[in-house]
Design a protein around this motif. Structure first.
Motif, mmCIF file in Angstrom:
data_model
loop_
_atom_site.group_PDB
_atom_site.id
_atom_site.type_symbol
_atom_site.label_atom_id
_atom_site.label_comp_id
_atom_site.label_asym_id
_atom_site.label_seq_id
_atom_site.Cartn_x
_atom_site.Cartn_y
_atom_site.Cartn_z
ATOM 1 N N LEU A 141 0.875 -1.005 0.177
ATOM 2 C CA LEU A 141 0.176 -0.143 0.064
ATOM 3 C C LEU A 141 0.723 1.452 0.050
ATOM 4 N N GLY A 142 1.803 1.100 0.485
ATOM 5 C CA GLY A 142 2.603 2.507 0.766
ATOM 6 C C GLY A 142 3.132 2.216 -0.920
ATOM 7 N N SER A 143 3.598 1.849 -1.814
ATOM 8 C CA SER A 143 4.169 1.364 -3.043
ATOM 9 C C SER A 143 2.837 2.586 -3.569
ATOM 10 N N GLN A 144 1.445 1.712 -3.658
ATOM 11 C CA GLN A 144 0.867 2.523 -3.970
ATOM 12 C C GLN A 144 0.243 4.275 -3.620
ATOM 13 N N PHE A 145 0.886 3.965 -2.723
ATOM 14 C CA PHE A 145 0.809 5.561 -2.537
ATOM 15 C C PHE A 145 1.300 6.690 -3.331
ATOM 16 N N VAL A 146 2.785 6.371 -2.602
ATOM 17 C CA VAL A 146 3.581 6.850 -4.164
ATOM 18 C C VAL A 146 2.778 6.709 -5.740
ATOM 19 N N GLY A 147 2.935 5.357 -6.247
ATOM 20 C CA GLY A 147 2.343 5.918 -7.302
ATOM 21 C C GLY A 147 1.162 6.391 -7.609
ATOM 22 N N ARG A 148 0.625 6.620 -6.249
ATOM 23 C CA ARG A 148 -0.746 7.217 -6.731
ATOM 24 C C ARG A 148 -0.391 8.689 -7.281
ATOM 25 N N GLY A 154 0.385 -2.369 -15.916
ATOM 26 C CA GLY A 154 -0.257 -3.705 -16.269
ATOM 27 C C GLY A 154 1.251 -4.486 -16.149
ATOM 28 N N VAL A 155 2.345 -3.757 -17.290
ATOM 29 C CA VAL A 155 3.298 -4.427 -16.241
ATOM 30 C C VAL A 155 4.523 -4.904 -15.429
ATOM 31 N N LEU A 156 4.257 -3.420 -14.012
ATOM 32 C CA LEU A 156 5.068 -3.994 -12.960
ATOM 33 C C LEU A 156 4.449 -4.790 -12.132
ATOM 34 N N ILE A 157 3.049 -5.087 -12.186
ATOM 35 C CA ILE A 157 2.463 -5.599 -11.315
ATOM 36 C C ILE A 157 2.645 -7.317 -11.843
ATOM 37 N N ALA A 158 2.598 -7.510 -13.052
ATOM 38 C CA ALA A 158 2.439 -9.151 -13.408
ATOM 39 C C ALA A 158 4.595 -9.387 -13.089
ATOM 40 N N VAL A 159 5.726 -8.411 -13.567
ATOM 41 C CA VAL A 159 6.779 -8.392 -13.062
ATOM 42 C C VAL A 159 6.680 -8.947 -11.862
ATOM 43 N N LEU A 185 12.351 -13.151 1.810
ATOM 44 C CA LEU A 185 11.245 -12.434 2.448
ATOM 45 C C LEU A 185 11.896 -10.990 1.575
ATOM 46 N N ILE A 186 13.081 -10.420 1.540
ATOM 47 C CA ILE A 186 13.464 -9.227 0.404
ATOM 48 C C ILE A 186 12.841 -9.811 -0.892
ATOM 49 N N SER A 187 13.012 -10.311 -2.199
ATOM 50 C CA SER A 187 12.720 -10.169 -3.502
ATOM 51 C C SER A 187 11.068 -10.569 -3.247
ATOM 52 N N VAL A 188 10.477 -11.021 -2.164
ATOM 53 C CA VAL A 188 8.858 -10.679 -1.849
ATOM 54 C C VAL A 188 8.535 -10.156 -2.284
ATOM 55 N N MET A 189 8.521 -9.018 -0.741
ATOM 56 C CA MET A 189 8.945 -7.228 -0.699
ATOM 57 C C MET A 189 8.688 -6.625 -1.598
ATOM 58 N N VAL A 190 9.551 -7.049 -2.752
ATOM 59 C CA VAL A 190 10.391 -6.144 -3.878
ATOM 60 C C VAL A 190 9.367 -6.309 -4.518
ATOM 61 N N GLY A 191 8.055 -7.819 -5.036
ATOM 62 C CA GLY A 191 7.577 -8.074 -6.009
ATOM 63 C C GLY A 191 6.254 -7.274 -4.619
ATOM 64 N N TYR A 192 6.173 -7.266 -4.256
ATOM 65 C CA TYR A 192 4.948 -6.431 -3.415
ATOM 66 C C TYR A 192 5.257 -5.130 -3.393
ATOM 67 N N ALA A 193 6.083 -4.610 -3.596
ATOM 68 C CA ALA A 193 6.442 -3.389 -4.055
ATOM 69 C C ALA A 193 6.225 -2.805 -5.209
ATOM 70 N N LEU A 194 6.580 -3.630 -6.543
ATOM 71 C CA LEU A 194 6.375 -3.322 -7.747
ATOM 72 C C LEU A 194 5.156 -3.377 -7.927
ATOM 73 N N ALA A 195 4.197 -4.456 -7.630
ATOM 74 C CA ALA A 195 2.916 -5.100 -7.920
ATOM 75 C C ALA A 195 1.573 -3.436 -7.266
ATOM 76 N N GLY A 196 2.390 -2.881 -6.622
ATOM 77 C CA GLY A 196 1.677 -2.322 -5.475
ATOM 78 C C GLY A 196 1.845 -0.925 -6.539
ATOM 79 N N PHE A 197 3.178 -0.385 -6.336
ATOM 80 C CA PHE A 197 2.763 0.582 -7.799
ATOM 81 C C PHE A 197 2.310 0.533 -8.901
ATOM 82 N N GLY A 198 2.461 -0.685 -9.220
ATOM 83 C CA GLY A 198 1.529 -0.793 -10.799
ATOM 84 C C GLY A 198 -0.187 -0.238 -10.895
#
Length: 388
Positions: free
Chosen positions: A250-257, A277-282, A293-306
């Protein structure tokens, strides 16, 4: 400017309200001894109740005004969330979150109608910034929830404290967001009305917008209901650490918005949504394939931003469909979006019980592909001449 501040603060309070409950889902799941399938059904209670409320925003807003409806709904939600925190048995908890979801549907429609009208009066894109404040509120609520879980603060004490604070903020937001008496948002005829007959071809536009919004909301649904559970079950994270998965998304989503409004004004909604859409898929690929854990958190961040601009863009396009009363398109897309919320978590839960949660979260990749493919449906008349 004051009206924008008020509606922005209201989006913030709506994000803050229930977010503290979500990082504590692993302990709630454990305390009621729920399987993944049962848990998926549990979190579907709120969107099911929200669907039942779909006919209410129109008459309520026409009768009382969008801001009064938002404030009254927020008070009811606060009482329901507090009840959920103190629920002694699962039946009471289920009733409480049903009431909260029912009321949230009404508040969501009311604040988005008001937000679109304020944006039109402001004469520049602000809808992403409004939803950014929702993300900020949800991020803060999730952070507080994660800290409360880590400190073993009783759930009832934590949720009732947040609820009381939210009601105070909502009252301030209502006062700040008042428009002049002749403003469109306060005129009853401009409130969303349940359409008895839609213009020809309206559903051919509304349905793709709804599917786009559902694809974007799937990321939010996973953040809300499964991000912490996934980190606990699949990576062995503690309850306190697992709660930060939701906060990161949600923090990444906030920045994206926050970045979404200037990006939309510069490159157009279609290009921004396709990139998302590309960022969500990646991000989804990282979540389901990365071992750490770190890689999953990066994935969460990309999906939230996307996913940041997907739902705001769908609402903005729906709110300006020609031939429909103000807010009717938003009401319809919001109702269909609730159907997506209703189906998502039970599907994830059932698939994860048949296979595992990692497999079921491959839906993130599917969502990213869908967002990319459906991006052109948000093209308005202004974008049609400026966006390829």
């Amino acid at each position: 400017m004051r009206a924008r501040t008020g509606i922005s603060l209201f989006f913030f309070t709506n994000g803050l309200m229930m977010a503290g409950l979500l990082p504590r889902y692993p302990e709630i799941k454990a305390s009621f001894d729920l399987s993944n399938t049962a848990f998926g059904l549990m979190v579907a209670i709120s969107p099911l109740a929200a669907m039942l409320a779909s006919a209410l925003p129109a008459p309520l807003i026409r009768r009382f005004g969008a801001q009064a409806v938002s404030l009254g709904g927020t008070i009811v939600m606060a009482l329901a969330v507090s009840l959920a925190g103190f629920a002694p048995v699962f039946a009471v908890f289920a009733i409480a979150i049903a009431i909260a979801g029912f009321t949230d549907s009404i508040v969501d429609a009311a604040q988005n109608v008001h937000g679109v009208i304020v944006e039109d009066a402001y004469r520049r894109t602000i809808i992403n910034s409004l939803h950014a404040l929702w993300s900020l509120g949800a991020t803060l609520g999730g952070l507080v929830g994660a800290i409360a879980a880590g400190m073993h603060i009783p759930l009832g004490l934590h949720l009732s404290g947040v609820a009381a604070f939210t009601v105070v903020l909502a009252a301030l937001a209502t006062w700040l967001g008042r428009l002049p008496v002749n403003a469109a948002a306060e005129t009853p005829v401009d409130a969303p009305t349940p359409p008895t007959k839609l213009p020809a071809g309206a559903w051919s536009v509304i349905l793709p917008l709804a599917v786009l919004a559902i694809a974007g909301s799937l990321v939010e649904d996973i953040a809300f209901n499964w991000s912490a559970v996934y980190l606990v079950q699949n990576l062995g994270a503690t309850a306190g650490v697992a709660g930060f998965g939701y906060t990161i998304m949600l923090g990444s989503q906030f920045v994206g918005r926050l970045l979404g409004d200037p990006a939309t004004d510069r490159w157009g909604r279609v290009a921004v949504i396709k990139t998302g859409g590309v960022l969500i898929a990646v991000g989804g690929i990282l979540v389901v394939t990365a071992p750490g854990l770190i890689s999953v958190m990066v994935g969460y961040a990309l999906a939230g931003f996307g996913c940041a601009t997907v739902i705001p863009a769908a609402y903005a396009a729906a709110g300006r469909l020609p031939g429909l009363p103000e807010g009717t398109g938003i009401t319809l897309v919001s109702w269909l979006l609730r159907i997506g919320f209703l189906a998502c978590s039970p599907i994830i839960g059932a698939v994860s019980d048949l296979t595992n949660l990692r497999v079921s979260l491959c839906l993130l990749i599917v969502a990213g592909i869908a967002v990319f493919a459906l991006a052109p449906v948000v093209r308005g008349r202004r974008q049609a001449t400026t966006t390829a």
